[in-house]
Design a protein around this motif. Structure first.
Motif, PDB file in Angstrom:
ATOM      1  N   GLN A 112       0.810  -1.225   0.000  1.00 37.53           N
ATOM      2  CA  GLN A 112       0.000   0.000   0.000  1.00 37.53           C
ATOM      3  C   GLN A 112       0.842   1.274   0.000  1.00 37.53           C
ATOM      4  OE1 GLN A 112      -3.230  -0.238   3.024  1.00 37.53           O
ATOM      5  NE2 GLN A 112      -2.467  -2.317   3.387  1.00 37.53           N
ATOM      6  N   VAL A 113       2.154   1.124   0.244  1.00 40.20           N
ATOM      7  CA  VAL A 113       3.007   2.307   0.363  1.00 40.20           C
ATOM      8  C   VAL A 113       4.162   2.292  -0.633  1.00 40.20           C
ATOM      9  CG1 VAL A 113       4.501   3.642   1.904  1.00 40.20           C
ATOM     10  CG2 VAL A 113       2.432   2.547   2.810  1.00 40.20           C
ATOM     11  N   ALA A 129       4.840   8.001  -1.673  1.00 42.14           N
ATOM     12  CA  ALA A 129       4.894   7.059  -0.553  1.00 42.14           C
ATOM     13  C   ALA A 129       4.493   7.717   0.756  1.00 42.14           C
ATOM     14  CB  ALA A 129       6.294   6.460  -0.438  1.00 42.14           C
ATOM     15  N   THR A 137       4.368   3.351  -4.699  1.00 43.73           N
ATOM     16  CA  THR A 137       3.304   4.285  -5.089  1.00 43.73           C
ATOM     17  C   THR A 137       3.947   5.600  -5.535  1.00 43.73           C
ATOM     18  OG1 THR A 137       3.061   5.124  -2.829  1.00 43.73           O
ATOM     19  CG2 THR A 137       1.687   3.245  -3.471  1.00 43.73           C
ATOM     20  N   LYS A 183      -2.293   7.995   4.518  1.00 45.58           N
ATOM     21  CA  LYS A 183      -3.655   7.554   4.250  1.00 45.58           C
ATOM     22  C   LYS A 183      -3.988   6.186   4.845  1.00 45.58           C
ATOM     23  CE  LYS A 183      -4.556  10.156  -0.016  1.00 45.58           C
ATOM     24  NZ  LYS A 183      -4.832  10.047  -1.475  1.00 45.58           N
ATOM     25  N   SER A 208       0.749   8.056   0.820  1.00 41.68           N
ATOM     26  CA  SER A 208       0.165   6.725   0.996  1.00 41.68           C
ATOM     27  C   SER A 208       0.293   6.275   2.443  1.00 41.68           C
ATOM     28  CB  SER A 208       0.846   5.722   0.065  1.00 41.68           C
ATOM     29  OG  SER A 208       0.661   6.079  -1.285  1.00 41.68           O
TER      30      SER A 208
END
Length: 499
Positions: free
Chosen positions: A296-297, A303, A300, A309, A306
Motif C-alpha cells: 500500500q506504500v 509514498a 506508489t 492515508k 500513501s
C-alpha cells in the motif's frame, strides 16, 4: 502412522500462514499436535512459524517437547538451530550437554558460550570436538577468536596464518574474508596498522566481485527513504499524533544512528541505569508491521501520502503484534510500557515507525565519523545491502554523510522527541549522559550506574557483542588517527561535511 486429521491440520496451517492468517495457522498447528502426530515435520514447522512471529517462548516450549518426543539425532539437529533462533541458548546448551556424543554440536555450544563471554567453557567444547581427531575451519577460527578475546593477539594471528597456509584456497569467499578481517583485527591490536589495513583490504577484494548490483539497489532504496524524510514535517507528525485513538500499550524507544557508532554499549547502559529493557537487534518492525502495509506504500507515486492515508484503526491493530514481540524479545513483564528497540541501521525507517508510533522517543547516537568509517571498514558484517557500502572507503563516507543528514532533518521535525548522545561525551561521563535521558525516557535511574561490563548471562545478537562485555574505555576515541594516511580522501570528505 500419520493420522489423516493431523496431516490435514498441518497442511491447512501452512496454507493459512502463507496467506497471512497467523492466528488461524497457530490454532491449526495446535490441532495437529493434539492429534499426537508422529510426523516430526509438524513440530518443526510449528516452531518455525512461531519463531517467524517472534513468539519465542512458545517456539521454545514446542521444540523442547518435541525433543522429548523425538530424541533421535535427526530431530535434534533440526530443532537446535530453531532453539537458538528463538533466543533460548540455555536450553540449546543443555540439550547438547546431555547428548552422549554431541559431535559437531560441540562447536555450536562453543559459539554460544563465546558470545556469552564464557571463554574457558567455550574452549573446552572446542577441545571436545577436536579430541575426536577433527580439526576443521570452524574449530580453528573459533580458537582464534577465543585467543583474541583473551588478549592473546599474536597467538590468534598465528592460527589464522596457519588456516591460510594450509587451506586458504579451499575456503569459500565468505570464510576467506572472515580470516582476512580477523587478521586485520589482530594486527590492529598489535599496533601494526599498515598490516591491519592491508588485511581488511584483502577481505574487500574477496567480497567485491560478489557484490553485483547490491550497491545500486541499496542506493535506490536509500534515496526513496530519504525523500520521505525530506518531505516529512512537524505538521504531518502532529496530524498523526492527533489521529492516534489511544496510546500505545508498549511504546518503543528507538535507539539508532549508524553501525559502529556506539549504540550497543549505550543500549546496555540504558537497560542497567534506567531499568528499561531492550529487545536487542531484531527485525520485528519490518516483519510484523511493514510487510503488512508494504504493497500500500512502497512503489506508489507518493509514498509519504500513501503512508498518511493508512487507516488509523488498521495501524493500531498491526502495531499490537509488534508490541507483543518487543515484550517477548526483551523478556519484559506484560506490564512494561517502554522497551528499547536498538538497531543502528533504522535511521532511514524512522518516519515509517512514527506512522504507527507517532509519540515514540528516538535516540540518535553520534560518533566521530572517521572512527565510524574505520570501524565499519574493519568489521565483518557479511555481505548485505548495508555492508556493501563498506567495501570502499569513499562509498562508506558517502553513506555516513547521508545518514547523518537524515538525522539532522529529523531533529528539525521532532524537536525534544529526538535526543542525541555523542559517543565521545558518553565515554568521558557515562553516568551523566545516561541520567540526562531520564526525564524524557522515564524509568528510574539506579544508584549504581558505573560503567561495568554487561552480564555474561545473556547472549547478545549484535555484531559488537564482545565489546559490550568490557568496561567503557577511551581507547576507542580517535583511533582514526592511526589510519589517516590510508583513508584519504574519505576522511577529508567526512571532515569537510560533518566536523
Amino acid at each position: 502412522m500419520i493420522r489423516p486429521a493431523a496431516q490435514n491440520f498441518h497442511q491447512k496451517a501452512l496454507r493459512s500462514f502463507q496467506k497471512g492468517q497467523e492466528d488461524l495457522a497457530i490454532k491449526q498447528f495446535r490441532q495437529a499436535i493434539k492429534q499426537q502426530s508422529r510426523d516430526q515435520a509438524v513440530w518443526i514447522d510449528f516452531a518455525k512459524v512461531l519463531t517467524l512471529l517472534f513468539r519465542y517462548s512458545e517456539a521454545s516450549e514446542i521444540l523442547k517437547n518435541g525433543i522429548e518426543a523425538f530424541p533421535e539425532p535427526n530431530f535434534i539437529n533440526s530443532a537446535l538451530p530453531l532453539l537458538i533462533a528463538a533466543r533460548d541458548s540455555a536450553s540449546a546448551l543443555k540439550v547438547i550437554e546431555d547428548l552422549p556424543d554431541p559431535g559437531g554440536l560441540n562447536l555450536i555450544a562453543a559459539d554460544l558460550l563465546e558470545r556469552k563471554g564464557d571463554l574457558q567453557e567455550a574452549a573446552d567444547f572446542v577441545g571436545r570436538f577436536e579430541s575426536r581427531g577433527s580439526t576443521i575451519f570452524e574449530s580453528q577460527f573459533l580458537r582464534s577468536k577465543l585467543e583474541f578475546r583473551s588478549g592473546r593477539y599474536a597467538e590468534s594471528l598465528a592460527i589464522l596464518d596457519q588456516i591460510l597456509l594450509k587451506g586458504g584456497r579451499q575456503l569459500s569467499p565468505a570464510s576467506l574474508a572472515q580470516v582476512h578481517y580477523a587478521r586485520g583485527r589482530d594486527y590492529d591490536r598489535l599496533g601494526e596498522f599498515k598490516r591491519a589495513f592491508e588485511a581488511w583490504s584483502a577481505a574487500k577484494d574477496v567480497l567485491l566481485p560478489l557484490a553485483g548490483k547490491e550497491l545500486d539497489q541499496s542506493n535506490e532504496k536509500f534515496a526513496e527513504d530519504s525523500e520521505m524524510i525530506t518531505r516529512f514535517s512537524p505538521e504531518i507528525l502532529r496530524e498523526w499524533q492527533s489521529a492516534e485513538r489511544k496510546p500505545a500499550k508498549v511504546l518503543p524507544i528507538l535507539l539508532t544512528g549508524f553501525p559502529r557508532s556506539g549504540t550497543t554499549v549505550i543500549e546496555h547502559h540504558l537497560e542497567r541505569s534506567l531499568g528499561i529493557k531492550s529487545a536487542d537487534e531484531n527485525t520485528a518492525f519490518r516483519d510484523l508491521v511493514w510487510r503488512k502495509v508494504f504493497d500500500q506504500v512502497e512503489g506508489t507515486s507518493d509514498a509519504l501520502m500513501s503512508l498518511s492515508k493508512l487507516p488509523v484503526g488498521a495501524c493500531m491493530r498491526i502495531r499490537s503484534n509488534y508490541e507483543a514481540a518487543l515484550l517477548e524479545l526483551s523478556r519484559s513483564p506484560v506490564s512494561a510500557r517502554r522497551v528499547i528497540d536498538k538497531n543502528p541501521q533504522l535511521m532511514p525507517l524512522v518516519v515509517k515507525f512514527l506512522r504507527f508510533f507517532p509519540r515514540m522517543p528516538i535516540i540518535e547516537v553520534v560518533r566521530d565519523p572517521r572512527d565510524v568509517l574505520l570501524s565499519c571498514y574493519g568489521m565483518d558484517f557479511g555481505l548485505n545491502s548495508h555492508s556493501v557500502h563498506y567495501l570502499n572507503s569513499m562509498t562508506a563516507a558517502e553513506r555516513i554523510i547521508g545518514v547523518r543528514g537524515l538525522g539532522m532533518k529529523l531533529r528539525e521535525c521532532l524537536g525534544e522527541q529526538m535526543r542525541v548522545i555523542r559517543y565521545e561525551k558518553f565515554v568521558k561521563n557515562p553516568e551523566g549522559e545516561i541520567s540526562c535521558l531520564k526525564e524524557s525516557l522515564g524509568g528510574e535511574t539506579s544508584e549504581n550506574t558505573k560503567a561495568e561490563p554487561s552480564s555474561s548471562a545473556r547472549v547478545s545478537y549484535s555484531p559488537t557483542y564482545a565489546e559490550v562485555q568490557k568496561p567503557v574505555y577511551a581507547s576507542a576515541v580517535e583511533r582514526w588517527k592511526h589510519y589517516e594516511k590510508f583513508f584519504e580522501p574519505a576522511f577529508s570528505k567526512l571532515s569537510d561535511e560533518l566536523i
